[in-house]
Motif scaffolding. Structure first.
Motif, short mmCIF file in Angstrom:
data_model
loop_
_atom_site.label_atom_id
_atom_site.label_comp_id
_atom_site.label_asym_id
_atom_site.label_seq_id
_atom_site.Cartn_x
_atom_site.Cartn_y
_atom_site.Cartn_z
N PRO A 87 0.73 -1.23 0.02
CA PRO A 87 -0.08 0.05 -0.01
C PRO A 87 0.91 1.34 0.10
CG PRO A 87 -0.68 -1.65 1.67
CD PRO A 87 0.76 -2.12 1.27
N THR A 88 0.49 2.45 -0.77
CA THR A 88 1.08 3.47 -0.77
C THR A 88 0.28 4.65 -0.20
OG1 THR A 88 0.22 3.77 -3.02
CG2 THR A 88 2.25 2.89 -2.84
N ILE A 89 -1.02 4.53 0.20
CA ILE A 89 -1.79 5.38 0.97
C ILE A 89 -2.50 4.50 1.87
CG2 ILE A 89 -1.79 7.16 -0.65
CD1 ILE A 89 -4.54 6.07 -1.70
N GLU A 90 -3.31 5.14 2.91
CA GLU A 90 -4.08 4.66 3.80
C GLU A 90 -5.22 5.72 4.14
OE1 GLU A 90 -4.32 2.10 8.14
OE2 GLU A 90 -2.36 3.13 7.24
N TYR A 91 -6.22 5.68 3.25
CA TYR A 91 -7.39 6.74 3.54
C TYR A 91 -8.57 5.69 3.91
CZ TYR A 91 -4.27 9.61 0.57
OH TYR A 91 -3.06 10.33 -0.05
N GLY A 127 -12.77 -1.18 2.87
CA GLY A 127 -13.23 0.29 2.71
C GLY A 127 -12.07 1.41 2.86
N VAL A 128 -10.76 0.95 2.47
CA VAL A 128 -9.53 1.61 2.84
C VAL A 128 -9.00 1.75 1.48
CG1 VAL A 128 -7.39 2.07 3.96
CG2 VAL A 128 -9.24 0.71 5.25
N ALA A 129 -8.59 3.08 1.11
CA ALA A 129 -7.88 3.50 0.01
C ALA A 129 -6.38 3.08 0.10
CB ALA A 129 -8.23 4.82 -0.60
N VAL A 130 -5.81 2.17 -0.60
CA VAL A 130 -4.43 1.77 -0.34
C VAL A 130 -3.54 2.12 -1.48
CG1 VAL A 130 -5.36 -0.06 1.24
CG2 VAL A 130 -4.97 -0.58 -1.49
N LYS A 131 -4.02 2.49 -2.59
CA LYS A 131 -3.25 3.07 -3.61
C LYS A 131 -3.69 3.89 -4.70
CE LYS A 131 0.60 0.84 -6.06
NZ LYS A 131 1.16 -0.64 -6.40
N GLN A 141 -14.96 -6.93 -1.14
CA GLN A 141 -14.17 -7.08 -2.57
C GLN A 141 -13.40 -5.84 -2.59
OE1 GLN A 141 -17.45 -6.61 -5.67
NE2 GLN A 141 -17.30 -8.62 -4.97
N PRO A 142 -12.33 -5.60 -3.30
CA PRO A 142 -11.73 -4.42 -3.91
C PRO A 142 -12.55 -3.78 -4.82
CG PRO A 142 -10.32 -6.14 -4.80
CD PRO A 142 -11.52 -6.83 -3.82
N TRP A 143 -12.31 -2.43 -4.90
CA TRP A 143 -12.97 -1.74 -5.91
C TRP A 143 -12.00 -0.55 -6.21
CZ3 TRP A 143 -14.73 3.19 -4.01
CH2 TRP A 143 -15.08 3.45 -2.31
N ILE A 144 -12.21 -0.01 -7.45
CA ILE A 144 -11.42 1.02 -8.01
C ILE A 144 -12.09 2.20 -8.43
CG2 ILE A 144 -11.23 0.23 -10.45
CD1 ILE A 144 -8.35 1.12 -10.72
N ALA A 145 -11.75 3.13 -7.95
CA ALA A 145 -12.64 4.49 -7.85
C ALA A 145 -12.04 5.47 -8.80
CB ALA A 145 -12.90 5.13 -6.58
N GLY A 205 -9.50 16.02 -9.76
CA GLY A 205 -8.20 15.16 -10.12
C GLY A 205 -8.52 13.93 -10.96
N SER A 206 -7.37 13.61 -11.61
CA SER A 206 -7.48 12.40 -12.70
C SER A 206 -7.17 11.24 -12.29
CB SER A 206 -6.41 12.79 -13.71
OG SER A 206 -5.16 13.02 -13.56
N SER A 207 -6.85 11.04 -10.69
CA SER A 207 -6.44 9.61 -10.40
C SER A 207 -7.32 8.42 -10.25
CB SER A 207 -5.73 9.88 -8.91
OG SER A 207 -4.58 10.81 -8.95
N PHE A 208 -6.88 7.20 -10.35
CA PHE A 208 -7.78 6.26 -9.95
C PHE A 208 -7.29 5.75 -8.54
CE2 PHE A 208 -8.10 4.47 -14.54
CZ PHE A 208 -9.19 5.48 -14.85
N TYR A 209 -8.35 5.28 -7.77
CA TYR A 209 -8.10 4.88 -6.48
C TYR A 209 -8.26 3.46 -6.15
CZ TYR A 209 -7.81 10.04 -5.53
OH TYR A 209 -7.55 11.28 -5.71
N LEU A 210 -7.19 2.59 -5.60
CA LEU A 210 -7.55 1.24 -5.17
C LEU A 210 -8.00 1.12 -3.87
CD1 LEU A 210 -7.82 -1.53 -5.91
CD2 LEU A 210 -5.17 -1.93 -5.33
N VAL A 211 -9.41 0.57 -3.58
CA VAL A 211 -10.08 0.43 -2.17
C VAL A 211 -9.98 -0.91 -1.99
CG1 VAL A 211 -11.88 1.02 -0.84
CG2 VAL A 211 -11.05 2.59 -2.66
#
Length: 211
Positions: free
Chosen positions: A32-36, A173-177, A59-63, A163-169
């Motif tokens: 993980p590179t973030i922890e939101y 329910g924690v955004a990790v990358k 399950q993971p989701w990408i936002a 922003g233009s980022s994709f977030y892996l959750v």
């Protein structure tokens, strides 16, 4: 005789390379590179169905953050997300979701979002949730608190700043990358990492199954 030995050497070398590659893939260690922590929410998707944080857990989701009236990056981002899903399809993955938060909820009704998504060739529409059903103030605060990203409706014009980022959750329910969800040709250093995203999602799914 020398030809046979040379051929055997080549075959063994190829098998060794393949073995190393497969071993590297199987031992891939997701970091993980973030922890939101994503805040609880209750929204409506493009099918008119209620979606909550709890309904996405397990399950993971990408936002991503987009809006249908966008005249710059949103369509390329949505296309890029469909390419990510194609990569997931190639891997035979099923336990994931794709979530798009509208940053212009007043315009983006479920019907408008549904029509928008039909412009894209997505491998599996059932995995997608394009979300609305909240006001502008909410999405601006939600984006900042949950994803640490700016969403702002300008005083003049209708092009929402986002922003233009994709977030892996992850499944909790924690955004990790986060990843680049959009890139311009002259900015190849920020290319969308389709394969990396697919591998990360695959790793999260596999790790989840081991628990």
């Amino acid at each position: 005789m020398k030809i046979i030995k040379k051929r055997n050497f080549i075959i063994i070398s190829i098998m060794l390379i393949v073995s190393i590659v497969l071993s590297a893939c199987s031992n891939y260690n997701f970091k993980p590179t973030i922890e939101y922590q994503i805040e609880d929410f209750k929204m409506i998707d493009h099918r008119g169905e209620t979606v909550t944080l709890d309904s996405l857990k397990g399950q993971p989701w990408i936002a991503m953050f987009i809006f249908t009236n966008c005249n710059t990056i949103c369509q390329p981002m949505t296309l890029n997300m469909s390419i990510v899903q194609e990569k997931l399809k190639e891997k035979g993955l099923e336990d994931y979701k794709i979530v798009g938060f509208s940053v212009d909820p007043a315009r983006d009704t479920p019907e408008v979002l549904s029509k928008y998504l039909k412009f894209f060739t997505v491998p599996d529409e059932s995995k997608w949730h394009l979300l609305t059903g909240y006001d502008q103030k909410f999405i601006e605060q939600f984006a900042l608190k949950s994803f640490k990203t700016l969403v702002k409706m300008p005083e003049d014009g209708d092009q929402v700043i986002h922003g233009s980022s994709f977030y892996l959750v992850d499944e909790n329910g924690v955004a990790v990358k986060l990843y680049s969800g959009y890139s311009e040709e002259e900015n190849s250093g920020q290319a969308v990492p389709y394969d990396e995203i697919a591998i990360d999602i695959e790793t999260l799914i596999n790790n989840m199954k081991k628990k």
